[in-house]
Enzyme design. Structure first.
Site, PDB file in Angstrom:
ATOM      1  CE  LYS A 120      -3.843  -1.888   2.772  1.00  0.00           C
ATOM      2  NZ  LYS A 120      -4.917  -1.831   1.761  1.00  0.00           N
ATOM      3  NE  ARG A 148     -10.869 -10.163  -2.199  1.00  0.00           N
ATOM      4  CZ  ARG A 148     -11.252  -9.303  -3.130  1.00  0.00           C
ATOM      5  NH1 ARG A 148     -11.528  -9.730  -4.355  1.00  0.00           N
ATOM      6  NH2 ARG A 148     -11.400  -8.023  -2.852  1.00  0.00           N
TER       7      ARG A 148
HETATM    8  N1  BES Z   1      -8.105  -3.928   4.371  1.00  0.00           N
HETATM    9  C1  BES Z   1      -8.296  -3.532   3.029  1.00  0.00           C
HETATM   10  C2  BES Z   1      -9.615  -2.800   2.820  1.00  0.00           C
HETATM   11  C3  BES Z   1      -9.667  -1.384   3.309  1.00  0.00           C
HETATM   12  C4  BES Z   1      -9.214  -0.355   2.507  1.00  0.00           C
HETATM   13  C5  BES Z   1     -10.222  -1.084   4.513  1.00  0.00           C
HETATM   14  C6  BES Z   1      -9.297   0.950   2.931  1.00  0.00           C
HETATM   15  C7  BES Z   1     -10.314   0.217   4.970  1.00  0.00           C
HETATM   16  C8  BES Z   1      -9.849   1.244   4.169  1.00  0.00           C
HETATM   17  C9  BES Z   1      -8.297  -4.745   2.125  1.00  0.00           C
HETATM   18  O1  BES Z   1      -7.490  -5.790   2.506  1.00  0.00           O
HETATM   19  C10 BES Z   1      -7.806  -4.300   0.784  1.00  0.00           C
HETATM   20  O2  BES Z   1      -6.675  -3.919   0.701  1.00  0.00           O
HETATM   21  N2  BES Z   1      -8.667  -4.343  -0.214  1.00  0.00           N
HETATM   22  C11 BES Z   1      -8.318  -3.948  -1.523  1.00  0.00           C
HETATM   23  C12 BES Z   1      -8.820  -5.015  -2.470  1.00  0.00           C
HETATM   24  C13 BES Z   1      -8.335  -4.847  -3.866  1.00  0.00           C
HETATM   25  C14 BES Z   1      -6.825  -5.033  -3.945  1.00  0.00           C
HETATM   26  C15 BES Z   1      -9.047  -5.865  -4.729  1.00  0.00           C
HETATM   27  C16 BES Z   1      -8.989  -2.611  -1.811  1.00  0.00           C
HETATM   28  O3  BES Z   1     -10.136  -2.404  -1.371  1.00  0.00           O
HETATM   29  O4  BES Z   1      -8.366  -1.762  -2.405  1.00  0.00           O
HETATM   30 MN    MN Z   2      -5.478  -5.541   1.823  1.00  0.00          MN
END
Ligand code: BES
Ligand code: MN
Ligand code: ZN
Length: 500
Positions: A275, A350
């Site tokens: 990230k 997931r």
């Molecule tokens: N933990 C994150 C989701 C999240 C993002 C929660 C921002 C709170 C604030 C999750 O694991 C994630 O990174 N999801 C990705 C999925 C994508 C790579 C398909 C997302 O939502 O960007």
């Molecule tokens: Mn994630």
């Protein structure tokens, strides 16, 4: 594993219990240092406020709902006028909010008392909502100097002799719910290095056992033996070992059986799909809020007399980049034998949930509910105050929606639109873990659906509601622990969906 200079207590709020009780107005005035007096719009206030409508008006107080005015006194507790408004129903949600506004209006007072407002709620529900509102509003997570200083000593709810038994019953329930909620908040706010998966399991053993749950902890070798390829795959980049924690609440003669599954990513760096170092990355210690709320809610079930049998699964690991981390293009084999091509290591939630969903289907169960900070798309869709829900069974989804309404943790349904499933097609495995750039919350849910074997199931996405930028009424700034009240209420009210 890691040496940390000071070993924080991950669950400080469970160590000090606020005394909450029911008292006469005279007792309350003697013992409290701040007394809340409800005042309607354009109505003469009760005598004990010590001023009249004109006096309030001269201070700019109108009695609008949620408005507060602190009135200093030469003797006795400060009086706090709390506006209840003129029109509109006063339900438990309003009472909880007003109690919280009162608690925030006198942040330095530690002995609070509150008078009953004439509303449309029963005495017991009023007392419960007040207890929740005050205890939730006064919670804080703080590990600096004076961390041990309690923010509240006592709360008294004013009631007549006749109403006292009902008020006491409400206080009792409010304390149970607030203690559970604050436990979830503690866990969600605890820094990730302090609250590792191993530590989470220790906490689950401590608080779970104390609240009558059976607690089983599964370590890496056991997870390998069980074939939990999702949890193990995500854990590969981490120096901290994973834990799966299974909790069981088993009432005699249960009226139904549910499984609750919580995402327990102790820290989500994104893994190899790292990230960016922005604000949302800095919040990722809260990526275990789902697991925190499953544990927290289950600590309340026995004491609230829940008749539904509940099995909880906490899927705990952090998601880190390293030489041993999952690579893009790797294929994981999940608990149910499904193979998943990993096209983005940041879609890790997931993967860990899939194993638990599969495990939950291996036992008799009337419904499965999972709760996860799963997609940034859910935050974009609903903002920070509404969670998303999707599922394969409208009765389960509706029960969640209703529970959320009752406890003021709103959830709203998104369509589980099956034609989007093809976005998860892989050329080398059964599926990938990545949908397209659009409808990310829906494709994530479609991924999860593959693991529930057609059993009644719903998924709650709390990615938006797990973090608040500013406090509001009983809600706190930071990691919120959103979902604990929702799951408690859902379990308490659960009715088996009609067989179809
Ligand atoms: N933990 C994150 C989701 C999240 C993002 C929660 C921002 C709170 C604030 C999750 O694991 C994630 O990174 N999801 C990705 C999925 C994508 C790579 C398909 C997302 O939502 O960007
Ligand atoms: Mn994630
Ligand atoms: Zn995540």
């Amino acid at each position: 594993m890691n040496t940390i200079p000071r070993d924080f207590d991950p669950i400080p709020s469970t160590r000090n219990r606020v005394r909450v009780g029911v008292a006469s107005l005279k007792q309350a005035a003697d013992e409290a240092d701040a007394l809340a007096v409800p005042v309607g719009a354009d109505a003469e206030p009760p005598e004990e406020l010590g001023t009249d409508l004109a006096g309030l008006a001269s201070a700019g107080f109108t009695g609008r709902r949620g408005e507060t005015l602190v009135l200093p006194r030469a003797d006795g507790p400060v009086r706090v006028a709390v506006g209840i408004g003129g029109r509109g129903e006063i339900d438990a949600t309003v009472v909880r909010d007003l109690a919280a506004e009162f608690a925030r209006a006198v942040p330095w007072h530690r002995k609070l008392a509150i008078e009953v407002a004439a509303g449309d709620v029963s005495v017991a529900d009023f007392a419960q909502a007040v207890t929740e509102g005050v205890l939730l509003a006064r919670w804080r997570y703080f590990v600096g100097r004076d961390a041990d200083q309690p923010t509240l000593d006592s709360l008294l709810i004013v009631a007549s002799d006749e109403d006292t038994p009902a008020a006491e019953a409400g206080v009792e329930r409010g304390q149970i719910v607030a203690a559970a909620y604050n436990l979830g908040r503690d866990l969600a706010n605890c820094p990730a290095t302090t609250l590792s998966a191993v530590r989470m399991a220790e906490v689950a053993l401590e608080v779970g056992t104390a609240s009558g749950l059976e607690v089983e902890v599964f370590d890496k070798d056991q997870l390998i033996a069980m074939g939990c390829g999702g949890l193990l795959g995500v854990n590969r980049g981490s120096v901290e070992p994973p834990r799966m924690i299974r909790l069981r609440y088993q009432p005699t003669d249960p009226t139904g059986r549910i499984a609750l599954i919580g995402k327990g990513i102790m820290y989500d760096s994104g893994g190899i799909s790292l990230k960016p170092s922005d604000e949302s990355h800095a919040q990722m210690k809260n990526d275990m809020t789902g697991a925190a709320t499953v544990l927290a809610s289950m600590t309340a079930l026995r004491d609230l007399g829940c008749t539904t049998a509940v099995t909880g699964y906490l899927m705990c690991t952090d998601n880190m980049p390293s030489g041993s981390a999952m690579k893009l293009g790797d294929v994981l084999t999940m608990r149910n034998g499904t193979t998943v091509e990993v096209l983005n290591t940041d879609a890790e939630g997931r993967l860990v949930m899939a194993d638990a969903l599969a495990l939950a289907t291996e036992e008799p169960v009337d419904a499965i509910v999972d709760i996860a900070t799963l997609t940034g798309a859910c935050l974009r869709t609903f903002g920070v105050e509404i969670a998303g829900v999707m599922g394969n069974n409208s009765a389960v989804v509706e029960q969640l929606r209703r529970a959320g309404d009752t406890v003021d943790e709103p959830v709203w349904e998104l369509p589980l639109h099956r034609s989007y499933r093809s976005q998860l097609d892989s050329t080398i495995a059964d599926m990938t873990n990545m949908g397209g750039i659009n409808a990310g919350s829906i494709t994530a849910a479609l991924f999860l659906e593959e693991f529930v074997a057609g059993l009644p199931w719903a998924h709650v996405d709390i990615a938006g509601t797990a973090q608040l930028p500013a406090p509001r009424t009983w809600r706190n700034k930071g990691a919120t622990g959103f979902g604990t009240k929702l799951l408690i209420e859902f379990a308490l009210q659960f009715a088996r969906p009609e067989e179809s």
